[in-house]
Design an enzyme around this catalytic site. Structure first.
Site, PDB file in Angstrom:
ATOM      1  N   LYS A   1      -9.444   0.056  -5.953  1.00  0.00           N
ATOM      2  CA  LYS A   1      -9.190   0.823  -4.490  1.00  0.00           C
ATOM      3  C   LYS A   1     -10.402   1.478  -4.351  1.00  0.00           C
ATOM      4  O   LYS A   1     -11.296   2.271  -5.195  1.00  0.00           O
ATOM      5  CB  LYS A   1      -8.307   1.863  -4.596  1.00  0.00           C
ATOM      6  CG  LYS A   1      -8.132   2.547  -3.120  1.00  0.00           C
ATOM      7  CD  LYS A   1      -7.583   1.621  -1.902  1.00  0.00           C
ATOM      8  CE  LYS A   1      -7.917   2.330  -0.706  1.00  0.00           C
ATOM      9  NZ  LYS A   1      -6.870   3.209  -0.253  1.00  0.00           N
TER      10      LYS A   1
ATOM     11  N   ASP B   1       1.573   2.692   3.518  1.00  0.00           N
ATOM     12  CA  ASP B   1       0.727   3.829   3.328  1.00  0.00           C
ATOM     13  C   ASP B   1       1.641   5.185   3.558  1.00  0.00           C
ATOM     14  O   ASP B   1       1.039   6.193   3.875  1.00  0.00           O
ATOM     15  CB  ASP B   1      -0.297   3.956   4.580  1.00  0.00           C
ATOM     16  CG  ASP B   1      -1.372   4.897   4.095  1.00  0.00           C
ATOM     17  OD1 ASP B   1      -1.566   5.183   2.931  1.00  0.00           O
ATOM     18  OD2 ASP B   1      -2.280   5.335   4.859  1.00  0.00           O
TER      19      ASP B   1
ATOM     20  N   ASN C   1      -5.037   7.482  -5.988  1.00  0.00           N
ATOM     21  CA  ASN C   1      -5.682   8.719  -5.614  1.00  0.00           C
ATOM     22  C   ASN C   1      -4.799   9.944  -6.150  1.00  0.00           C
ATOM     23  O   ASN C   1      -4.324  10.724  -5.317  1.00  0.00           O
ATOM     24  CB  ASN C   1      -5.841   9.013  -4.205  1.00  0.00           C
ATOM     25  CG  ASN C   1      -4.510   8.812  -3.226  1.00  0.00           C
ATOM     26  OD1 ASN C   1      -3.721   8.161  -3.668  1.00  0.00           O
ATOM     27  ND2 ASN C   1      -4.723   9.444  -2.192  1.00  0.00           N
TER      28      ASN C   1
ATOM     29  N   HIS D   1      -4.544  -0.303   5.818  1.00  0.00           N
ATOM     30  CA  HIS D   1      -3.879   0.201   7.036  1.00  0.00           C
ATOM     31  C   HIS D   1      -5.129   0.133   8.258  1.00  0.00           C
ATOM     32  O   HIS D   1      -5.553   0.994   8.643  1.00  0.00           O
ATOM     33  CB  HIS D   1      -3.761   1.751   6.466  1.00  0.00           C
ATOM     34  CG  HIS D   1      -4.644   2.395   5.708  1.00  0.00           C
ATOM     35  ND1 HIS D   1      -6.194   2.451   5.856  1.00  0.00           N
ATOM     36  CD2 HIS D   1      -4.748   3.101   4.517  1.00  0.00           C
ATOM     37  CE1 HIS D   1      -6.795   3.161   4.972  1.00  0.00           C
ATOM     38  NE2 HIS D   1      -5.866   3.413   4.220  1.00  0.00           N
TER      39      HIS D   1
ATOM     40  N   ALA E   1      -3.611  14.755   5.795  1.00  0.00           N
ATOM     41  CA  ALA E   1      -3.293  13.419   6.434  1.00  0.00           C
ATOM     42  C   ALA E   1      -2.316  12.624   5.657  1.00  0.00           C
ATOM     43  O   ALA E   1      -2.668  12.719   4.518  1.00  0.00           O
ATOM     44  CB  ALA E   1      -4.640  12.896   6.429  1.00  0.00           C
TER      45      ALA E   1
ATOM     46  N   HIS F   1       0.836  -1.066   0.048  1.00  0.00           N
ATOM     47  CA  HIS F   1       0.297  -0.094  -0.054  1.00  0.00           C
ATOM     48  C   HIS F   1       0.852   1.130   0.101  1.00  0.00           C
ATOM     49  O   HIS F   1       1.560   1.479   0.983  1.00  0.00           O
ATOM     50  CB  HIS F   1      -0.977   0.039   1.266  1.00  0.00           C
ATOM     51  CG  HIS F   1      -1.784   1.215   1.211  1.00  0.00           C
ATOM     52  ND1 HIS F   1      -3.088   1.152   1.341  1.00  0.00           N
ATOM     53  CD2 HIS F   1      -1.763   2.380   1.353  1.00  0.00           C
ATOM     54  CE1 HIS F   1      -3.810   2.117   1.299  1.00  0.00           C
ATOM     55  NE2 HIS F   1      -2.821   3.263   1.412  1.00  0.00           N
TER      56      HIS F   1
ATOM     57  N   HIS G   1       1.678   5.290  -1.589  1.00  0.00           N
ATOM     58  CA  HIS G   1       1.339   6.430  -2.652  1.00  0.00           C
ATOM     59  C   HIS G   1       2.485   7.205  -2.981  1.00  0.00           C
ATOM     60  O   HIS G   1       3.343   7.664  -2.421  1.00  0.00           O
ATOM     61  CB  HIS G   1       0.598   7.604  -1.618  1.00  0.00           C
ATOM     62  CG  HIS G   1      -0.554   7.153  -1.010  1.00  0.00           C
ATOM     63  ND1 HIS G   1      -1.882   7.428  -1.546  1.00  0.00           N
ATOM     64  CD2 HIS G   1      -0.821   6.609   0.073  1.00  0.00           C
ATOM     65  CE1 HIS G   1      -2.859   6.648  -0.888  1.00  0.00           C
ATOM     66  NE2 HIS G   1      -2.368   6.186   0.339  1.00  0.00           N
ATOM     67  N   LEU G   2       2.705   7.245  -4.320  1.00  0.00           N
ATOM     68  CA  LEU G   2       3.756   7.589  -5.006  1.00  0.00           C
ATOM     69  C   LEU G   2       3.741   9.202  -5.598  1.00  0.00           C
ATOM     70  O   LEU G   2       4.510   9.735  -6.164  1.00  0.00           O
ATOM     71  CB  LEU G   2       4.431   6.724  -6.192  1.00  0.00           C
ATOM     72  CG  LEU G   2       4.844   5.405  -5.679  1.00  0.00           C
ATOM     73  CD1 LEU G   2       5.086   4.555  -6.980  1.00  0.00           C
ATOM     74  CD2 LEU G   2       6.271   5.661  -5.131  1.00  0.00           C
ATOM     75  N   ARG G   3       2.136   9.680  -5.718  1.00  0.00           N
ATOM     76  CA  ARG G   3       2.154  10.906  -6.688  1.00  0.00           C
ATOM     77  C   ARG G   3       2.584  10.881  -7.949  1.00  0.00           C
ATOM     78  O   ARG G   3       2.599   9.681  -8.552  1.00  0.00           O
ATOM     79  CB  ARG G   3       2.720  12.144  -5.787  1.00  0.00           C
ATOM     80  CG  ARG G   3       2.360  12.079  -4.235  1.00  0.00           C
ATOM     81  CD  ARG G   3       1.023  11.946  -3.709  1.00  0.00           C
ATOM     82  NE  ARG G   3       0.957  12.198  -2.260  1.00  0.00           N
ATOM     83  CZ  ARG G   3      -0.206  11.861  -1.469  1.00  0.00           C
ATOM     84  NH1 ARG G   3      -0.948  10.903  -2.158  1.00  0.00           N
ATOM     85  NH2 ARG G   3      -0.214  12.055  -0.110  1.00  0.00           N
TER      86      ARG G   3
ATOM     87  N   HIS H   1     -10.624   1.530   1.924  1.00  0.00           N
ATOM     88  CA  HIS H   1     -10.372   2.486   2.932  1.00  0.00           C
ATOM     89  C   HIS H   1     -11.505   2.511   3.680  1.00  0.00           C
ATOM     90  O   HIS H   1     -12.507   2.830   3.615  1.00  0.00           O
ATOM     91  CB  HIS H   1     -10.367   3.965   2.407  1.00  0.00           C
ATOM     92  CG  HIS H   1      -9.915   4.805   3.350  1.00  0.00           C
ATOM     93  ND1 HIS H   1      -8.625   5.471   3.415  1.00  0.00           N
ATOM     94  CD2 HIS H   1     -10.729   5.413   4.306  1.00  0.00           C
ATOM     95  CE1 HIS H   1      -8.762   6.216   4.638  1.00  0.00           C
ATOM     96  NE2 HIS H   1      -9.935   6.221   5.019  1.00  0.00           N
TER      97      HIS H   1
ATOM     98  N   LEU I   1      -4.662   9.051   8.078  1.00  0.00           N
ATOM     99  CA  LEU I   1      -5.885   8.326   8.140  1.00  0.00           C
ATOM    100  C   LEU I   1      -5.979   6.948   7.893  1.00  0.00           C
ATOM    101  O   LEU I   1      -5.193   6.592   6.597  1.00  0.00           O
ATOM    102  CB  LEU I   1      -7.074   9.269   7.232  1.00  0.00           C
ATOM    103  CG  LEU I   1      -7.556  10.682   7.592  1.00  0.00           C
ATOM    104  CD1 LEU I   1      -8.123  11.419   6.880  1.00  0.00           C
ATOM    105  CD2 LEU I   1      -7.904  10.532   8.835  1.00  0.00           C
TER     106      LEU I   1
ATOM    107  N   HIS J   1       3.327  14.572   1.686  1.00  0.00           N
ATOM    108  CA  HIS J   1       2.727  15.752   1.405  1.00  0.00           C
ATOM    109  C   HIS J   1       3.881  16.931   1.961  1.00  0.00           C
ATOM    110  O   HIS J   1       4.489  16.795   2.759  1.00  0.00           O
ATOM    111  CB  HIS J   1       1.608  16.062   2.644  1.00  0.00           C
ATOM    112  CG  HIS J   1       0.470  15.367   2.261  1.00  0.00           C
ATOM    113  ND1 HIS J   1      -0.692  15.701   1.392  1.00  0.00           N
ATOM    114  CD2 HIS J   1       0.032  14.001   2.945  1.00  0.00           C
ATOM    115  CE1 HIS J   1      -1.682  14.713   1.514  1.00  0.00           C
ATOM    116  NE2 HIS J   1      -1.212  13.733   2.117  1.00  0.00           N
TER     117      HIS J   1
HETATM  118  C1  NCD Z   1      -3.244   9.163   2.026  1.00  0.00           C
HETATM  119  C2  NCD Z   1      -2.653  10.287   1.157  1.00  0.00           C
HETATM  120  O1  NCD Z   1      -2.204  11.303   1.588  1.00  0.00           O
HETATM  121  O2  NCD Z   1      -2.759   9.995  -0.132  1.00  0.00           O
HETATM  122  N1  NCD Z   1      -3.178   9.965   3.384  1.00  0.00           N
HETATM  123  C3  NCD Z   1      -3.043   8.972   4.408  1.00  0.00           C
HETATM  124  O3  NCD Z   1      -3.317   9.659   5.573  1.00  0.00           O
HETATM  125  N2  NCD Z   1      -2.910   7.934   4.778  1.00  0.00           N
HETATM  126  C4  NCD Z   1      -4.667   8.634   1.586  1.00  0.00           C
HETATM  127  C5  NCD Z   1      -5.134   7.404   2.474  1.00  0.00           C
HETATM  128  O4  NCD Z   1      -4.644   6.174   2.378  1.00  0.00           O
HETATM  129  O5  NCD Z   1      -6.083   7.510   3.332  1.00  0.00           O
HETATM  130 ZN    ZN Z   2      -3.170   5.328   1.392  1.00  0.00          ZN
END
Ligand code: NCD
Ligand code: ZN
Length: 342
Positions: free
Chosen positions: A99, A246, A41, A174, A262, A13, A15-17, A136, A218, A250
């Site tokens: 997802k 996860d 996302n 998560h 988050a 899990h 997030h790579l943006r 989620h 989150l 940011h």
């Molecule tokens: C994630 C994100 O920033 O893309 N943030 C997080 O708090 N985990 C989104 C997510 O997985 O809920």
């Molecule tokens: Zn996530």
């Protein structure tokens, strides 16, 4: 024990943006993990197989020369996702899951699902072709307490979903509560990922001497009894629980803000964080299966053959790491860590 050699792990899990942010964070993940389930996302989200193919190409182009990494793609479910897209996803070979974000639950979830029952035709197709659903698992009703959102999701949405689609394979992502641990243990066709922050910290960390935005993710950190149930599950040797960081970058100014985003950034030192948690639980012998076996088994992919080594040596998590037009504050910045992956 001074060194720990294990099969190269995967992150189930992540997030790579995109764009410059992707280029900044991807080398951290590639250093540690062979593969990752990449969250969809983006803005706009990865909704179709064509979107996923293009995003996959951008990720592969950002892998540092001479290194190897396999992005495992996901589609972002919306009220309008069609069963045909699910068939195409399965046939693509590179889309490994779909997802579900409840609309408004977290970062870039505005196009998420407004009512889970609207997706039943899509779930039917996913069950048919055996494409896993990643949840989620939080409700978004303003009347539900922030700390109860996962528990209420399980009762109101997850249990009925599994009754409607008993053979649909599900990952509750998560997880943060003992309620989730118990449910995942008791039900079939379901597994769960666990992040380093939910193994190492409870909700007190959010308020230690003041408001601590870099511990805000989150689903939010919960009470100590929940952290302890998660650590017990992760170190139990139960294959239903596996690694998913996860890691969610940011920019610092978006975290340290009157309305902060988050997400915790852990790609830099994910394995060091997990090793710390497992060592504290006296369970280093359970780390390899959690990090390197159970996830690939769930996704029906071969386990990695390469090995990595963690060495017992003290080093300090940097205060910041570079990020376009800003910087990132990694999880547990400034903390001394006991293990380092080499
Ligand atoms: C994630 C994100 O920033 O893309 N943030 C997080 O708090 N985990 C989104 C997510 O997985 O809920
Ligand atoms: Zn996530």
């Amino acid at each position: 024990m001074q060194t720990l050699t294990i099969t190269r792990p995967d992150d189930w899990h992540l997030h790579l943006r995109d764009g410059a942010a992707l280029k900044a964070v991807l080398p951290h993940t590639v250093r540690q993990f062979a593969r990752a389930i990449v969250m969809p996302n983006l803005k706009p989200p990865v909704r179709t197989v064509a979107d996923a193919a293009a995003y996959r190409d951008r990720i592969l182009a950002a892998v540092p020369p001479g290194q190897s990494f396999e992005p495992l793609m996901t589609l972002y479910l919306t009220d309008n996702t069609s069963p045909d897209e699910i068939i195409a996803a399965k046939n693509s070979q590179f889309v490994k899951a779909v997802k579900y974000y409840p609309a408004g639950a977290t970062t870039n979830s505005d196009l998420g699902v407004t009512d889970i029952r609207k997706c039943d035709r899509v779930f039917e197709a996913m069950q048919q072709v055996d494409l896993p659903l990643l949840l989620h698992g939080e409700v978004t009703d303003h009347g539900v307490d922030m700390f109860d959102r996962e528990k209420v999701f399980i009762e109101q949405h997850l249990i009925p979903l599994q009754q409607r689609f008993p053979n649909l394979r599900v990952v509750l992502e998560h997880i943060t509560t003992s309620d989730a641990v118990q449910y995942v243990e008791s039900a079939s066709h379901i597994a769960a990922t666990i992040t380093p922050q939910h193994l190492l910290f409870n909700r007190n960390s959010l308020f230690q001497g003041g408001l601590r935005p870099h511990f805000y993710c989150l689903p939010i950190l919960k009470r100590e009894e929940h952290r302890s149930a998660l650590l017990q599950a992760a170190t139990s040797g139960n294959p239903k629980f596996f690694l998913g960081t996860d890691s969610a970058p940011h920019p610092r100014n978006s975290k340290e803000n009157s309305c902060g985003c988050a997400g915790c950034y852990s790609a830099l030192h994910a394995m060091e964080l997990y090793t710390e948690a497992f060592e504290r639980a006296n369970a280093l012998d359970k780390l390899e299966a959690f990090a390197s076996f159970y996830g690939s088994d769930f996704y029906q992919l071969p386990r990695n053959s390469e090995q990595v080594t963690l060495t017992k040596t003290t080093w300090r998590v940097p205060d910041t790491v570079p990020f376009p037009e800003s910087e990132l504050v990694p999880l547990w910045a400034g903390q001394d860590m006991a293990w380092q992956m080499t």
